[in-house]
Design an enzyme around this catalytic site. Structure first.
Site, PDB file in Angstrom:
ATOM      1  N   HIS A  11       0.853  -1.198   0.000  1.00  0.00           N
ATOM      2  CA  HIS A  11       0.000   0.000   0.000  1.00  0.00           C
ATOM      3  C   HIS A  11       0.884   1.241   0.000  1.00  0.00           C
ATOM      4  O   HIS A  11       1.759   1.379   0.847  1.00  0.00           O
ATOM      5  CB  HIS A  11      -0.904   0.018   1.241  1.00  0.00           C
ATOM      6  CG  HIS A  11      -2.038  -0.947   1.163  1.00  0.00           C
ATOM      7  ND1 HIS A  11      -3.310  -0.653   1.577  1.00  0.00           N
ATOM      8  CD2 HIS A  11      -2.093  -2.223   0.702  1.00  0.00           C
ATOM      9  CE1 HIS A  11      -4.102  -1.700   1.375  1.00  0.00           C
ATOM     10  NE2 HIS A  11      -3.380  -2.664   0.861  1.00  0.00           N
TER      11      HIS A  11
ATOM     12  N   TYR B  83      -8.657   5.445   7.876  1.00  0.00           N
ATOM     13  CA  TYR B  83      -8.725   5.759   9.299  1.00  0.00           C
ATOM     14  C   TYR B  83      -9.763   6.866   9.430  1.00  0.00           C
ATOM     15  O   TYR B  83      -9.551   7.980   8.944  1.00  0.00           O
ATOM     16  CB  TYR B  83      -7.369   6.255   9.807  1.00  0.00           C
ATOM     17  CG  TYR B  83      -6.315   5.165   9.923  1.00  0.00           C
ATOM     18  CD1 TYR B  83      -5.592   4.732   8.817  1.00  0.00           C
ATOM     19  CD2 TYR B  83      -6.044   4.561  11.151  1.00  0.00           C
ATOM     20  CE1 TYR B  83      -4.639   3.726   8.933  1.00  0.00           C
ATOM     21  CE2 TYR B  83      -5.079   3.566  11.272  1.00  0.00           C
ATOM     22  CZ  TYR B  83      -4.382   3.154  10.161  1.00  0.00           C
ATOM     23  OH  TYR B  83      -3.438   2.155  10.285  1.00  0.00           O
TER      24      TYR B  83
ATOM     25  N   PRO C  98      -3.310   0.057  19.001  1.00  0.00           N
ATOM     26  CA  PRO C  98      -3.087  -0.397  17.624  1.00  0.00           C
ATOM     27  C   PRO C  98      -3.232   0.674  16.534  1.00  0.00           C
ATOM     28  O   PRO C  98      -2.902   0.410  15.377  1.00  0.00           O
ATOM     29  CB  PRO C  98      -4.133  -1.505  17.433  1.00  0.00           C
ATOM     30  CG  PRO C  98      -5.171  -1.242  18.458  1.00  0.00           C
ATOM     31  CD  PRO C  98      -4.482  -0.574  19.607  1.00  0.00           C
TER      32      PRO C  98
ATOM     33  N   LYS D 235       1.924  -0.387  15.059  1.00  0.00           N
ATOM     34  CA  LYS D 235       3.358  -0.491  15.369  1.00  0.00           C
ATOM     35  C   LYS D 235       3.791  -1.733  16.154  1.00  0.00           C
ATOM     36  O   LYS D 235       4.980  -2.049  16.201  1.00  0.00           O
ATOM     37  CB  LYS D 235       3.807   0.736  16.187  1.00  0.00           C
ATOM     38  CG  LYS D 235       3.826   2.024  15.412  1.00  0.00           C
ATOM     39  CD  LYS D 235       5.018   2.079  14.480  1.00  0.00           C
ATOM     40  CE  LYS D 235       4.917   3.215  13.502  1.00  0.00           C
ATOM     41  NZ  LYS D 235       4.927   2.825  12.113  1.00  0.00           N
TER      42      LYS D 235
ATOM     43  N   TYR E 144       4.378   6.595  10.137  1.00  0.00           N
ATOM     44  CA  TYR E 144       3.548   5.441   9.790  1.00  0.00           C
ATOM     45  C   TYR E 144       4.364   4.355   9.076  1.00  0.00           C
ATOM     46  O   TYR E 144       4.245   3.175   9.391  1.00  0.00           O
ATOM     47  CB  TYR E 144       2.363   5.895   8.920  1.00  0.00           C
ATOM     48  CG  TYR E 144       1.301   4.842   8.752  1.00  0.00           C
ATOM     49  CD1 TYR E 144       0.376   4.588   9.757  1.00  0.00           C
ATOM     50  CD2 TYR E 144       1.239   4.071   7.591  1.00  0.00           C
ATOM     51  CE1 TYR E 144      -0.587   3.603   9.619  1.00  0.00           C
ATOM     52  CE2 TYR E 144       0.274   3.089   7.432  1.00  0.00           C
ATOM     53  CZ  TYR E 144      -0.634   2.860   8.444  1.00  0.00           C
ATOM     54  OH  TYR E 144      -1.586   1.882   8.306  1.00  0.00           O
TER      55      TYR E 144
HETATM   56  P1  FAD Z   1       2.749 -12.181  21.116  1.00  0.00           P
HETATM   57  O1  FAD Z   1       2.306 -12.142  19.703  1.00  0.00           O
HETATM   58  O2  FAD Z   1       1.766 -11.880  22.183  1.00  0.00           O
HETATM   59  O3  FAD Z   1       3.384 -13.608  21.358  1.00  0.00           O
HETATM   60  C1  FAD Z   1       3.715 -14.103  22.647  1.00  0.00           C
HETATM   61  C2  FAD Z   1       3.589 -15.614  22.645  1.00  0.00           C
HETATM   62  O4  FAD Z   1       4.015 -16.106  23.921  1.00  0.00           O
HETATM   63  C3  FAD Z   1       2.153 -16.098  22.459  1.00  0.00           C
HETATM   64  O5  FAD Z   1       2.088 -17.032  21.409  1.00  0.00           O
HETATM   65  C4  FAD Z   1       1.789 -16.693  23.809  1.00  0.00           C
HETATM   66  O6  FAD Z   1       0.905 -17.808  23.695  1.00  0.00           O
HETATM   67  C5  FAD Z   1       3.142 -17.119  24.347  1.00  0.00           C
HETATM   68  N1  FAD Z   1       3.205 -17.187  25.818  1.00  0.00           N
HETATM   69  C6  FAD Z   1       2.618 -16.363  26.723  1.00  0.00           C
HETATM   70  N2  FAD Z   1       2.912 -16.749  27.977  1.00  0.00           N
HETATM   71  C7  FAD Z   1       3.720 -17.832  27.860  1.00  0.00           C
HETATM   72  C8  FAD Z   1       4.372 -18.660  28.798  1.00  0.00           C
HETATM   73  N3  FAD Z   1       4.249 -18.459  30.123  1.00  0.00           N
HETATM   74  N4  FAD Z   1       5.104 -19.683  28.341  1.00  0.00           N
HETATM   75  C9  FAD Z   1       5.254 -19.899  27.021  1.00  0.00           C
HETATM   76  N5  FAD Z   1       4.654 -19.137  26.077  1.00  0.00           N
HETATM   77  C10 FAD Z   1       3.912 -18.113  26.491  1.00  0.00           C
HETATM   78  N6  FAD Z   1       0.942  -4.508  15.386  1.00  0.00           N
HETATM   79  C11 FAD Z   1       1.418  -4.015  14.195  1.00  0.00           C
HETATM   80  O7  FAD Z   1       2.636  -3.867  14.038  1.00  0.00           O
HETATM   81  N7  FAD Z   1       0.588  -3.692  13.145  1.00  0.00           N
HETATM   82  C12 FAD Z   1      -0.751  -3.830  13.266  1.00  0.00           C
HETATM   83  O8  FAD Z   1      -1.463  -3.561  12.286  1.00  0.00           O
HETATM   84  C13 FAD Z   1      -1.292  -4.302  14.518  1.00  0.00           C
HETATM   85  N8  FAD Z   1      -2.614  -4.466  14.678  1.00  0.00           N
HETATM   86  C14 FAD Z   1      -3.090  -5.094  15.799  1.00  0.00           C
HETATM   87  C15 FAD Z   1      -4.431  -5.338  15.882  1.00  0.00           C
HETATM   88  C16 FAD Z   1      -4.926  -6.007  16.985  1.00  0.00           C
HETATM   89  C17 FAD Z   1      -6.407  -6.257  17.039  1.00  0.00           C
HETATM   90  C18 FAD Z   1      -4.051  -6.432  18.036  1.00  0.00           C
HETATM   91  C19 FAD Z   1      -4.576  -7.180  19.237  1.00  0.00           C
HETATM   92  C20 FAD Z   1      -2.702  -6.185  17.961  1.00  0.00           C
HETATM   93  C21 FAD Z   1      -2.204  -5.518  16.855  1.00  0.00           C
HETATM   94  N9  FAD Z   1      -0.850  -5.258  16.724  1.00  0.00           N
HETATM   95  C22 FAD Z   1      -0.373  -4.684  15.565  1.00  0.00           C
HETATM   96  C23 FAD Z   1       0.079  -5.651  17.785  1.00  0.00           C
HETATM   97  C24 FAD Z   1       0.774  -6.996  17.520  1.00  0.00           C
HETATM   98  O9  FAD Z   1      -0.189  -7.993  17.244  1.00  0.00           O
HETATM   99  C25 FAD Z   1       1.642  -7.387  18.720  1.00  0.00           C
HETATM  100  O10 FAD Z   1       2.433  -6.273  19.059  1.00  0.00           O
HETATM  101  C26 FAD Z   1       2.529  -8.603  18.424  1.00  0.00           C
HETATM  102  O11 FAD Z   1       1.784  -9.788  18.440  1.00  0.00           O
HETATM  103  C27 FAD Z   1       3.671  -8.738  19.445  1.00  0.00           C
HETATM  104  O12 FAD Z   1       4.385  -9.913  19.210  1.00  0.00           O
HETATM  105  P2  FAD Z   1       5.118 -10.686  20.380  1.00  0.00           P
HETATM  106  O13 FAD Z   1       5.812 -11.849  19.735  1.00  0.00           O
HETATM  107  O14 FAD Z   1       5.905  -9.743  21.191  1.00  0.00           O
HETATM  108  O15 FAD Z   1       3.965 -11.180  21.358  1.00  0.00           O
HETATM  109  C1  DHB Z   2      -4.711  -3.262  11.031  1.00  0.00           C
HETATM  110  C2  DHB Z   2      -4.534  -3.063  12.373  1.00  0.00           C
HETATM  111  C3  DHB Z   2      -4.105  -1.836  12.814  1.00  0.00           C
HETATM  112  O1  DHB Z   2      -3.908  -1.637  14.119  1.00  0.00           O
HETATM  113  C4  DHB Z   2      -3.895  -0.789  11.934  1.00  0.00           C
HETATM  114  O2  DHB Z   2      -3.515   0.420  12.423  1.00  0.00           O
HETATM  115  C5  DHB Z   2      -4.067  -1.000  10.598  1.00  0.00           C
HETATM  116  C6  DHB Z   2      -4.486  -2.248  10.140  1.00  0.00           C
HETATM  117  C7  DHB Z   2      -5.167  -4.581  10.565  1.00  0.00           C
HETATM  118  O3  DHB Z   2      -5.346  -5.470  11.409  1.00  0.00           O
HETATM  119  O4  DHB Z   2      -5.352  -4.764   9.356  1.00  0.00           O
END
Ligand code: FAD
Ligand code: DHB
Length: 389
Positions: A72, A201, A293, A297, A385
């Site tokens: 995009h 947005y 979100p 980021k 962004y």
């Molecule tokens: P997580 O993905 O949370 O992974 C952690 C893992 O550890 C999980 O699989 C969990 O099961 C495991 N775990 C937990 N506790 C234990 C334990 N005690 N022992 C072993 N394993 C364990 N970010 C963006 O950059 N762009 C976006 O567009 C965006 N949109 C989002 C939209 C939504 C609706 C949400 C909820 C989040 C969004 N985010 C976005 C944020 C992004 O999803 C998270 O920042 C990302 O998943 C972080 O990754 P992580 O590996 O740090 O943690």
């Molecule tokens: C999505 C999530 C976000 O938080 C965002 O800012 C843009 C897109 C998505 O899940 O597609």
């Protein structure tokens, strides 16, 4: 069991770190509490910055992302019945990729397993020991049996609710920064063609809405809601009425409806926990910080944390120097605080705060008007962004 780096959590942070270490000849074991099926099906982020694409390419896992993801080159801001395009590529020379987080997870799991990497799913009772010594360990239960991993280092990549952050040494010297927002996001997945070529947005007095996409036949939509609300209170008709009201513009454009096949509510917070290391335990991704979100980021920050850690471990194992590992918190926080600032700014700019005074509402609108009228302000938004720095 013995390994060089024990990694807790098979989210994007843990899996990507494990693979980046493997490519540098460093061994790791990843422990995950959920099943492979579950982590590969959890719907979360969708937007990858150029820097994240580069890290995935460097790790050799970007092929499907380039084939199936959608590049995009702009986003739209919708307010006051009009849409305004922010041309990301013209303003910054960069673009973003819409490619779902669970597809990144599938690519990373496949890459780890095909390289004979050790990822243990469905572990429980994970505990971290001896992080202030040179031989930390992790204990856990797998298929009913107790295990110990002896390691040189432990990385906590287990998300916001994991065990790693509470296991950090010197808890009394830790400092946490937090803001919890008085709203959440209601997210849905819809079977329909895209309503727009680019993400929209939308700021509206009824609340924020975001039109995103997943594939040519599946769309991802969000709207601001009460974080304590329940999905059962929202019939499909009520959801569509709310989304139409918040996104309709004066040019006759209308959101396309379709079958809603997934609904969920997420809370929103800003959070940073410092330091991100203590002895031989390092935190990465959501274990150390959360952004609302709105700025897309979270996943990108998780990727940049582990890119730093991979370089730190490489320096340690190749040259015997801990210089990069020692400066991990300081190096990572530079990027994290800027992303926290941008995510907070976007959240403030686009959501409706129930307690805002009429004056504050006018200020919010004036800020949006300024952004779309000023190339300098639009460039600043676009740079943040796409992650241009
Ligand atoms: P997580 O993905 O949370 O992974 C952690 C893992 O550890 C999980 O699989 C969990 O099961 C495991 N775990 C937990 N506790 C234990 C334990 N005690 N022992 C072993 N394993 C364990 N970010 C963006 O950059 N762009 C976006 O567009 C965006 N949109 C989002 C939209 C939504 C609706 C949400 C909820 C989040 C969004 N985010 C976005 C944020 C992004 O999803 C998270 O920042 C990302 O998943 C972080 O990754 P992580 O590996 O740090 O943690
Ligand atoms: C999505 C999530 C976000 O938080 C965002 O800012 C843009 C897109 C998505 O899940 O597609």
């Amino acid at each position: 069991m013995r390994t060089q780096v024990a990694i807790i959590g098979a989210g994007p942070a843990g899996l990507l770190l494990s693979h980046l270490l493997h490519l540098r000849g460093i061994e790791s074991i990843v422990l995950e509490s959920r099943s492979r099926e579950e982590i590969e099906a959890t719907i979360r982020a969708g937007v990858l910055e150029q820097g994240t694409m580069d890290i995935l390419d460097e790790a050799g896992v970007g092929e499907r992302m380039h084939r199936e993801g959608a590049l995009h080159r702009g986003i739209e801001l919708s307010f006051g019945g009009q849409r305004h395009r922010i041309d990301l590529t013209e303003l910054t020379g960069k673009a973003i990729m819409v490619y779902p987080q669970h597809e990144v997870i599938k690519d990373l799991v496949a890459a780890r397993l095909s390289a004979q990497g050790q990822v243990l799913f469905e572990v429980s009772q994970v505990a971290v020991h001896g992080v202030e010594t040179e031989s930390p360990s992790v204990t856990f239960t797998h298929r009913g049996e107790p295990y110990v991993i002896e390691a040189d280092f432990v990385v906590g990549a287990d998300g916001f609710h994991g065990v790693s952050r509470p296991s950090m040494p010197q808890q009394e010297q830790r400092q946490d920064f937090q803001r919890i927002y008085p709203f959440g996001w209601f997210g849905i997945l819809v079977e329909s063609a895209p309503s727009s070529d680019e993400l929209i947005y939308a700021q509206h007095e009824r609340g924020f809405a975001l039109i995103s996409t997943r594939t040519p036949t599946v769309q991802r939509l969000y709207f601001q809601c009460d974080p304590s609300d329940h999905v059962d209170n929202w019939s499909d008709d009520r959801i569509w009425a709310e989304l139409h009201a918040r996104t309709e513009t004066n040019d006759g454009w209308r959101l396309k409806e379709g079958r809603i096949f997934q609904k969920g509510i997420i809370g929103m917070r800003s959070f940073v926990s410092t330091p991100m290391q203590g002895g031989r335990l390092f935190l990465a991704g959501d274990a150390a910080h959360i952004v609302p979100p709105t700025g897309a980021k979270g996943l990108n920050l998780a990727a940049s944390d582990v890119a730093l850690l991979a370089r730190g471990f490489e320096q340690f194992y190749r040259q015997g120097s801990q210089e990069r590992l020692h400066s991990y918190t300081e190096d990572a926080l530079k990027r994290i605080w800027r992303a926290e600032y941008f995510s907070w700014t976007m959240t403030r700019l686009l959501h409706t705060f129930a307690d805002a005074t009429p004056f504050e509402r006018e200020m919010q609108r004036a800020e949006l008007d300024n952004i779309v009228a000023s190339r300098a302000l639009a460039t600043s938004l676009a740079e943040n962004y796409v992650g241009a720095f």
